[in-house]
Design an enzyme around this catalytic site. Structure first.
Site, PDB file in Angstrom:
ATOM      1  NE  ARG A  78      -2.287  -0.841   3.711  1.00  0.00           N
ATOM      2  CZ  ARG A  78      -1.687  -0.474   4.350  1.00  0.00           C
ATOM      3  NH1 ARG A  78      -2.087   0.933   4.295  1.00  0.00           N
ATOM      4  NH2 ARG A  78      -0.969  -0.757   5.682  1.00  0.00           N
ATOM      5  CE1 TYR A 131       0.585  -6.010  -2.211  1.00  0.00           C
ATOM      6  CE2 TYR A 131      -0.626  -4.213  -1.114  1.00  0.00           C
ATOM      7  CZ  TYR A 131       0.073  -5.386  -1.088  1.00  0.00           C
ATOM      8  OH  TYR A 131      -0.110  -5.970   0.109  1.00  0.00           O
ATOM      9  CE  LYS A 162      -5.869  -3.873   5.339  1.00  0.00           C
ATOM     10  NZ  LYS A 162      -6.072  -4.390   6.567  1.00  0.00           N
ATOM     11  CG  HIS A 187      -6.931  -3.356  10.791  1.00  0.00           C
ATOM     12  ND1 HIS A 187      -5.804  -2.585  10.962  1.00  0.00           N
ATOM     13  CD2 HIS A 187      -7.135  -4.197  10.084  1.00  0.00           C
ATOM     14  CE1 HIS A 187      -4.832  -3.577   9.970  1.00  0.00           C
ATOM     15  NE2 HIS A 187      -5.736  -4.305   9.561  1.00  0.00           N
ATOM     16  CB  SER A 216       1.510  -4.663  10.398  1.00  0.00           C
ATOM     17  OG  SER A 216       2.592  -3.613  10.630  1.00  0.00           O
ATOM     18  CB  CYS A 254       1.353  -8.162  16.353  1.00  0.00           C
ATOM     19  SG  CYS A 254       2.155  -6.849  16.942  1.00  0.00           S
ATOM     20  CG  ASP A 267      -7.610  -7.277   7.496  1.00  0.00           C
ATOM     21  OD1 ASP A 267      -6.765  -7.092   8.232  1.00  0.00           O
ATOM     22  OD2 ASP A 267      -7.449  -6.709   6.289  1.00  0.00           O
ATOM     23  CB  SER A 320       5.002 -12.372  -1.174  1.00  0.00           C
ATOM     24  OG  SER A 320       5.482 -13.113   0.007  1.00  0.00           O
ATOM     25  NE  ARG A 321      -0.005  -8.954   2.091  1.00  0.00           N
ATOM     26  CZ  ARG A 321      -0.421  -7.980   2.940  1.00  0.00           C
ATOM     27  NH1 ARG A 321      -1.498  -8.544   3.548  1.00  0.00           N
ATOM     28  NH2 ARG A 321      -0.029  -7.180   3.811  1.00  0.00           N
TER      29      ARG A 321
HETATM   30  O1  TSX Z   1       2.091 -14.767  15.338  1.00  0.00           O
HETATM   31  C1  TSX Z   1       2.720 -14.700  16.506  1.00  0.00           C
HETATM   32  N1  TSX Z   1       2.328 -15.195  17.667  1.00  0.00           N
HETATM   33  C2  TSX Z   1       0.886 -15.161  17.581  1.00  0.00           C
HETATM   34  C3  TSX Z   1       0.256 -16.323  17.370  1.00  0.00           C
HETATM   35  C4  TSX Z   1      -0.841 -17.117  17.704  1.00  0.00           C
HETATM   36  N2  TSX Z   1       4.308 -14.517  16.306  1.00  0.00           N
HETATM   37  C5  TSX Z   1       4.804 -14.198  15.257  1.00  0.00           C
HETATM   38  C6  TSX Z   1       4.987 -13.001  14.989  1.00  0.00           C
HETATM   39  C7  TSX Z   1       5.166 -12.561  13.498  1.00  0.00           C
HETATM   40  C8  TSX Z   1       4.065 -12.440  12.557  1.00  0.00           C
HETATM   41  C9  TSX Z   1       4.751 -14.580  17.361  1.00  0.00           C
HETATM   42  N3  TSX Z   1       6.184 -14.573  17.679  1.00  0.00           N
HETATM   43  C10 TSX Z   1       4.182 -14.853  18.706  1.00  0.00           C
HETATM   44  C11 TSX Z   1       3.051 -14.921  18.863  1.00  0.00           C
HETATM   45  O2  TSX Z   1       2.273 -15.300  19.847  1.00  0.00           O
HETATM   46  N4  TSX Z   1       5.481 -14.891  19.536  1.00  0.00           N
HETATM   47  C12 TSX Z   1       6.481 -14.602  19.123  1.00  0.00           C
HETATM   48  C13 TSX Z   1       7.750 -14.448  19.777  1.00  0.00           C
HETATM   49  C14 TSX Z   1       8.391 -15.874  19.857  1.00  0.00           C
HETATM   50  C15 TSX Z   1       9.191 -16.320  18.667  1.00  0.00           C
HETATM   51  C16 TSX Z   1       9.896 -17.836  18.822  1.00  0.00           C
HETATM   52  C17 TSX Z   1       9.554 -18.336  20.110  1.00  0.00           C
HETATM   53  C18 TSX Z   1       8.655 -17.760  21.060  1.00  0.00           C
HETATM   54  C19 TSX Z   1       8.136 -16.560  20.944  1.00  0.00           C
HETATM   55  N5  TSX Z   1       9.936 -19.854  20.329  1.00  0.00           N
HETATM   56  C20 TSX Z   1      10.865 -20.249  19.634  1.00  0.00           C
HETATM   57  O3  TSX Z   1      11.372 -19.876  18.648  1.00  0.00           O
HETATM   58  C21 TSX Z   1      11.381 -21.810  20.019  1.00  0.00           C
HETATM   59 MN    MN Z   2      -4.973  -5.755   7.995  1.00  0.00          MN
END
Ligand code: TSX
Ligand code: MN
Length: 601
Positions: free
Chosen positions: A79, A207, A216, A236, A258, A260, A287, A384-385
């Site tokens: 975007r 895009y 959106k 959102h 984004s 998370c 979303d 990428s999607r």
């Molecule tokens: O999506 C994530 N969630 C929500 C899942 C339901 N991610 C990925 C974020 C990028 C899009 C996460 N990353 C989450 C999480 O709850 N927590 C973390 C951080 C994390 C990454 C790796 C490990 C633990 C926590 N563990 C190992 O690597 C073994």
């Molecule tokens: Mn979104």
């Protein structure tokens, strides 16, 4: 050049629609005009045409049945917020959170770009419904586009075609959505919203977020504007149902900035340690949530979409098994790696890394490649999607077509905070919850462009998507709380807190269900907590941690707050609030003052 419109053969009696299509076609000058009916035969025909021109590539139909591959132009992969505008009579209405142009200037500037932009092309007319066709939540849009890729994506993301024209009838209202790729030049690209005219003009991009105008543009920017005047909410947010051991399903709506893992949470799989209790997760959306107060005084939500337009990199059988199962068939992949055997790959996918392929730029690619400056060359673009139907998701809820949606018991806000925010806390009441949403923030990760660790505020994850002044948006949230007899409880979560060695303290992913369990039990008044300056925080024993190997001291840190850090946060929030000037409701400053006072006690 299209010489005459065979208007009498058009599949609608809607005079406003016919007049508008004629006007837009006269401006864009397509060679042909096609009304999209949504049929299977039409899908086959459009795919065949796009495969012939190379706009789409057919993947190995044994391994990837019904799947297609597409690349967007190298300058057109995300975007473009600096080219996205809200066109209202006054700039105050758009607020400091939006780029602003007057409607006159918007129509003039974009009109010049649309002029003759479809010469040699076909204009497709896509009638679509956001929300179940005929539901009181639903809004109808009609998108005009010169892109088959857009038609095929809209076919997955929305309810579209003949049934929508039927519902629209001879005098139904609709959002007028005009899109042309034009020449894809990013100096001649504009994404304009005209909330008072219920119109969207998008030109110069191919895009997703810029061109799938139901998403959106309509479902957040235009819808948030309509929602305020009509007394509902366009947010959102993901929507998920958590079925507890007794079979009761609690529905949660959640907003995250984004990166998370919002889609991952929406499709969560219960962890081994908790599964024996009998929990199940039902995905309603990943979303967008449209929410209305029903006659029971509760907030009810629908997902206006019918597809997932998800980020591919990082999606795998560990992070999101349900997403991997969802994209096995009938999926459009955009800007990922194309492998020699007509398969696909992205960074963070399961299995072997392909030894070679064509990357998102259409260039030969090998793993480990670096460019002239020594930087890693991506196979798949980080943005990428996949576009896939929600019905293919193993955890999809059976209530996605329900016209009144699902009742929301909890609203969850979240962010990526290395040190500040505890794993989870609950707002004292609705107003305090609105304050928590308004102060949402995430810290930039190493994977993102810019200064690592920088705190970026993104209230309710709506900063790029609120179609009007955000100060007024906070007031709308406060007003909605007053209208509900049984308002959802509001929570904040943080899966990303680090220990002193920089390691994640919480295992995240499926284990997050333990946090959702506490949230549900709080909604039913069956879980304990401790009252703190920022809200109610669980004590370690209030969470079911069976089967998890987290030291007691780590849990204490995860559930603790540092008053000095929070007092610093208060100062940062105040500076942020001030950017909204006089539009900021006084109640938000009252909340800030209350927090500061509780911290000093
Ligand atoms: O999506 C994530 N969630 C929500 C899942 C339901 N991610 C990925 C974020 C990028 C899009 C996460 N990353 C989450 C999480 O709850 N927590 C973390 C951080 C994390 C990454 C790796 C490990 C633990 C926590 N563990 C190992 O690597 C073994
Ligand atoms: Mn979104």
């Amino acid at each position: 050049m299209l010489t005459a419109f065979n208007v009498s053969k058009w599949p609608t009696q809607n005079a406003e629609l016919k007049t508008w299509v004629i006007e837009m076609a006269e401006m864009c000058q397509p060679d042909a005009l096609v009304w999209v009916d949504g049929s299977e035969e039409e899908k086959q025909r459009l795919e065949k045409e796009a495969l012939a021109t190379g706009e789409l590539i057919l993947l190995d139909q044994q391994k990837w049945p019904g799947c297609l591959y597409h690349r967007t132009a190298a300058n057109d992969v995300a975007r473009t917020e600096h080219l996205t505008y809200i066109c209202t009579p006054s700039q105050e209405e758009a607020g400091p959170n939006n780029n602003w142009m007057s409607p006159e200037e918007g129509y003039k500037k974009a009109g010049a770009l649309f002029n003759g932009s479809m010469k040699g092309r076909t204009m497709y007319v896509i009638p679509f419904s956001m929300g179940p066709v005929g539901s009181p939540f639903a809004k109808i849009g009609v998108e005009l586009t010169d892109s088959i890729y857009v038609v095929l994506n809209m076919r997955i993301m929305t309810r579209m075609g003949e049934k929508v024209l039927q519902k629209l009838g001879p005098d139904g209202a609709f959002t007028r959505c005009l899109h042309s790729k034009a020449d894809l030049d990013d100096t001649r690209r504009l994404i304009l919203h005209f909330p008072h005219d219920n119109a969207i003009w998008s030109v110069g991009s191919g895009y997703g977020g810029n061109v799938l105008l139901g998403k959106k543009c309509l479902s957040l920017r235009i819808a948030s504007f309509l929602a305020r005047s009509e007394g509902w909410m366009a947010e959102h947010m993901l929507i998920m149902g958590v079925e507890n051991p007794s079979g009761h399903i609690v529905y949660i709506a959640a907003a995250f900035p984004s990166a998370c893992g919002k889609t991952n949470l929406a499709m969560l799989i219960p962890p081994e340690g908790l599964k024996h209790k009998g929990y199940r997760i039902w995905t309603v959306g990943d979303d967008i949530a449209w929410m209305r107060i029903d006659t029971d005084g509760k907030l009810w939500a629908v997902n206006p979409e019918t597809g997932f337009f998800g980020v591919a990199p990082g999606t795998n059988m560990q992070s999101n098994p349900n997403a991997m199962l969802t994209v096995k068939k009938n999926t459009i992949f955009t800007n990922v790696v194309l492998t020699p055997d007509k398969g696909i790959w992205w960074e963070g996918m399961d299995g072997d890394v392909p030894q070679e392929g064509i990357n998102w730029e259409g260039k030969p690619w090998k793993p480990g490649m670096v460019d002239d400056t020594g930087n890693k060359v991506h196979g798949a673009h980080p943005n990428s999607r996949f576009t896939a139907p929600v019905t293919q998701c193993p955890s999809i809820s059976n209530r996605i077509e329900h016209h009144h949606g699902v009742p929301i018991d909890a609203i969850v806000f979240g962010g990526r905070r290395a040190h500040l925010a505890p794993l989870v806390y609950e707002a004292f009441d609705w107003k305090h919850g609105v304050f928590i949403g308004a102060t949402m923030a995430s810290e930039r990760t190493a994977a993102q462009f810019g200064k690592q660790g920088e705190v970026r505020r993104d209230p309710m994850a709506m900063l790029p998507f609120c179609g009007y002044n955000m100060g007024h948006y906070f007031q709308h949230w406060l007003d909605m709380g007053k209208k509900m007899d049984k308002a959802p409880k509001i929570f904040n979560v943080n899966w990303f807190r680090l220990d002193d060695d920089g390691r994640f303290m919480w295992p995240g992913f499926g284990e997050n269900l333990r946090v959702l369990e506490w949230i549900m039990d709080r909604c039913m008044n069956t879980a304990g907590s401790k009252r703190t300056a920022i809200g109610y925080i669980p004590k370690a024993r209030d969470l079911d941690l069976a089967g998890l190997d987290i030291p007691e001291t780590t849990m204490e840190k995860l559930l603790s707050i540092d008053k000095n850090d929070w007092l610093e946060e208060v100062r940062d929030i105040e500076a942020f609030f001030k950017t909204f000037g006089s539009a900021m409701p006084q109640e938000m400053y009252n909340q800030l003052e209350g927090l500061a006072e509780r911290l000093k006690q």
